[in-house]
Design a protein around this motif. Sequence first.
Motif, short mmCIF file in Angstrom:
data_model
loop_
_atom_site.label_atom_id
_atom_site.label_comp_id
_atom_site.label_asym_id
_atom_site.label_seq_id
_atom_site.Cartn_x
_atom_site.Cartn_y
_atom_site.Cartn_z
N GLY A 79 0.78 -1.22 0.00
CA GLY A 79 0.00 0.00 0.00
C GLY A 79 0.81 1.26 0.00
N GLU A 80 0.36 2.27 0.78
CA GLU A 80 0.95 3.59 0.69
C GLU A 80 2.43 3.58 1.06
N THR A 81 2.85 2.68 1.95
CA THR A 81 4.25 2.57 2.30
C THR A 81 5.03 1.78 1.26
N GLY A 82 4.34 1.33 0.21
CA GLY A 82 5.00 0.56 -0.83
C GLY A 82 5.78 1.42 -1.79
N MET A 83 5.65 2.74 -1.69
CA MET A 83 6.39 3.63 -2.57
C MET A 83 7.39 4.42 -1.73
N SER A 84 8.66 4.23 -2.03
CA SER A 84 9.70 4.89 -1.26
C SER A 84 9.74 6.37 -1.56
#
Length: 322
Positions: free
Chosen positions: A90-95
């Motif tokens: 999810g949202e933490t999947g994009m650095s």
Amino acid sequence: MSKYLVILLLTSGSVTLGSHIHREYHPINESKTWDEAQSYCRENYNDLATIDNHDDIERLENMVSASNLRNEMWIGLRETGPESWVWSVGETGMSQESPTYSNWDSYSHSHSDHYCGGMGTDGKWISGLCGTALPFVCQGVEASGEVSVVLQNKTWQQAQQHCRRNNMELASARSQSENQALQQVLSETGSPALVWIGLVRDKWKWSDQSNSSFRYWHHTQPNNDGDCTLFTINGWYDRGCQYKTHFICHIAKRRQKVKQFVKLEIKSDSLLNYQDFAVSEAILIQIQKQNRGVKFQWIIQPDGKILHKKTKEKVNDGSGNN
């Protein structure tokens, strides 16, 4: 493994990074089609609900359980394309540091029928058929992000289901340092040549244009029943958009995010090679475990190093001798 002790933590400054979106959810007890629900939410709130992470799921599940709400409600996810590779966490999947980072093996992700992604022991990403049974890697959803290699052969969906039953997600590698750390774990555990990680090809988009890649499908879904998404406490279902049911709106509020810089001094009871990537990552994981809810990241110094050995200070005893 050598032990180490954090003996000093000094604040040395902070910087505002931008904002984090917090969503207030508003279930609506009226039956509407997906398009009618979207119009209602946009007129009275912000939009149909976007769900970013496990915390949002827990809030909504508690809301449904504590009320007489119907256990199937429209949310803002719709199959509109185009397809793109995303991290299932999810949202933490994009650095934030490496938003465009990728490490695909040559041509491996170009197959039209490959919708799930894995990692080889060389750290390269490899696409495959989601129904292929492979070992997989789970990663904790807490700040520590503890990694666990599961040497059971499962399809990608079964692997995701296994991870979630244990409050984990399929592992992500959103930057070069995260990719190296995951590769190191695979190497140390003697993993097979290919394991599933959290990469998946997806064409579902949120009504408010959020780029959140978080999905919480029931393990049988999506099964091409329709282009719109129903929230239930057992997972999400795809359904024809003309179906009439209750729905969830949201109001998005932005909160400022602040990055805090800290200076860290470490005392070791043995000789450690502090320039070894595995050592610095092990120390970081221990710090994360002791400070749950806070995310830590090393800052690489201008000389390319993370940690430096502290030199002894000279003390004058008053006699002219040091």
